[in-house]
Scaffold this motif. Structure first.
Motif, short mmCIF file in Angstrom:
data_model
loop_
_atom_site.label_atom_id
_atom_site.label_comp_id
_atom_site.label_asym_id
_atom_site.label_seq_id
_atom_site.Cartn_x
_atom_site.Cartn_y
_atom_site.Cartn_z
N GLU A 125 48.73 44.96 33.30
CA GLU A 125 49.74 45.76 32.62
C GLU A 125 50.74 44.92 31.82
O GLU A 125 51.46 45.45 30.99
N THR A 126 50.78 43.63 32.09
CA THR A 126 51.63 42.73 31.31
C THR A 126 50.76 42.16 30.20
O THR A 126 49.64 41.70 30.47
N ALA A 127 51.23 42.19 28.97
CA ALA A 127 50.45 41.69 27.84
C ALA A 127 49.93 40.29 28.13
O ALA A 127 50.69 39.40 28.48
N GLY A 128 48.60 40.12 28.01
CA GLY A 128 47.98 38.83 28.24
C GLY A 128 47.72 38.49 29.70
O GLY A 128 47.35 37.38 30.02
N GLY A 129 47.88 39.46 30.60
CA GLY A 129 47.69 39.21 32.03
C GLY A 129 46.31 39.59 32.52
O GLY A 129 45.65 40.47 31.98
N ILE A 130 45.87 38.89 33.57
CA ILE A 130 44.61 39.18 34.25
C ILE A 130 44.94 39.45 35.71
O ILE A 130 45.66 38.68 36.34
N VAL A 131 44.39 40.56 36.25
CA VAL A 131 44.68 40.96 37.62
C VAL A 131 43.40 41.30 38.38
O VAL A 131 42.41 41.68 37.77
N PRO A 132 43.43 41.21 39.72
CA PRO A 132 42.30 41.72 40.50
C PRO A 132 42.21 43.24 40.31
O PRO A 132 43.24 43.90 40.15
N LYS A 133 41.01 43.77 40.37
CA LYS A 133 40.77 45.20 40.15
C LYS A 133 41.68 46.07 41.02
O LYS A 133 42.21 47.08 40.56
N GLY A 134 41.87 45.70 42.26
CA GLY A 134 42.68 46.49 43.19
C GLY A 134 44.15 46.57 42.84
O GLY A 134 44.88 47.38 43.40
N ASP A 135 44.61 45.73 41.93
CA ASP A 135 46.02 45.73 41.54
C ASP A 135 46.32 46.67 40.38
O ASP A 135 47.48 46.79 39.97
#
Length: 138
Positions: free
Chosen positions: A96-106
């Protein structure tokens, strides 16, 4: 949301990387997911909860940093060391933060799901861009 803590200097494409070159439309750091703006053909940071559909797309992940109008290399496929510690088997998505990568569960309600890849080791992301074109339901 817990975005990956990326060390830009450690972002390294593997030998099988598919790389595309272009110009940055804003300041971009290595390891950030980007889209290509239709109007300018320049790369910009992607964002999973943007109101604009184009911004929610992921063209690839930047493998070098660049400022406005500077050359940038974008990895579209293959294996990538994203410069962060990964969990083997975890699916990683646009955050949700521009340019961010997160685990699917987040991912949270209202965020659009775009898979970037799956971790095959603590330092390798097997890229496989997949846009669900749907938001996480409430």
């Amino acid at each position: 949301m817990t975005a990956l803590s990326i060390t830009a200097a450690n972002v390294v494409p593997a030998a099988n990387a598919v790389i595309v070159y272009g110009k940055a439309g804003e300041t971009i750091t290595a390891g950030q997911p980007v889209y290509r703006a239709a109007a300018t053909r320049k790369f910009m940071k992607s964002d999973a909860d943007s109101a604009t559909a184009e911004v929610r797309k992921v063209f690839g992940v930047a493998v070098n940093g660049a400022s406005l109008n500077q050359p940038i290399a974008i990895q579209k496929g293959g294996d990538l060391n994203p410069g962060a510690t990964l969990v083997v088997g975890e699916i990683y998505c646009l955050g949700e933060t521009a340019g961010g990568i997160v685990p699917k569960g987040d991912l949270s309600t209202g965020e659009y799901v775009t898979v970037i890849g799956v971790a095959t080791s603590a330092s390798n992301l097997k890229m496989g861009l997949l846009e669900a074109n749907a938001a996480v339901p409430a």
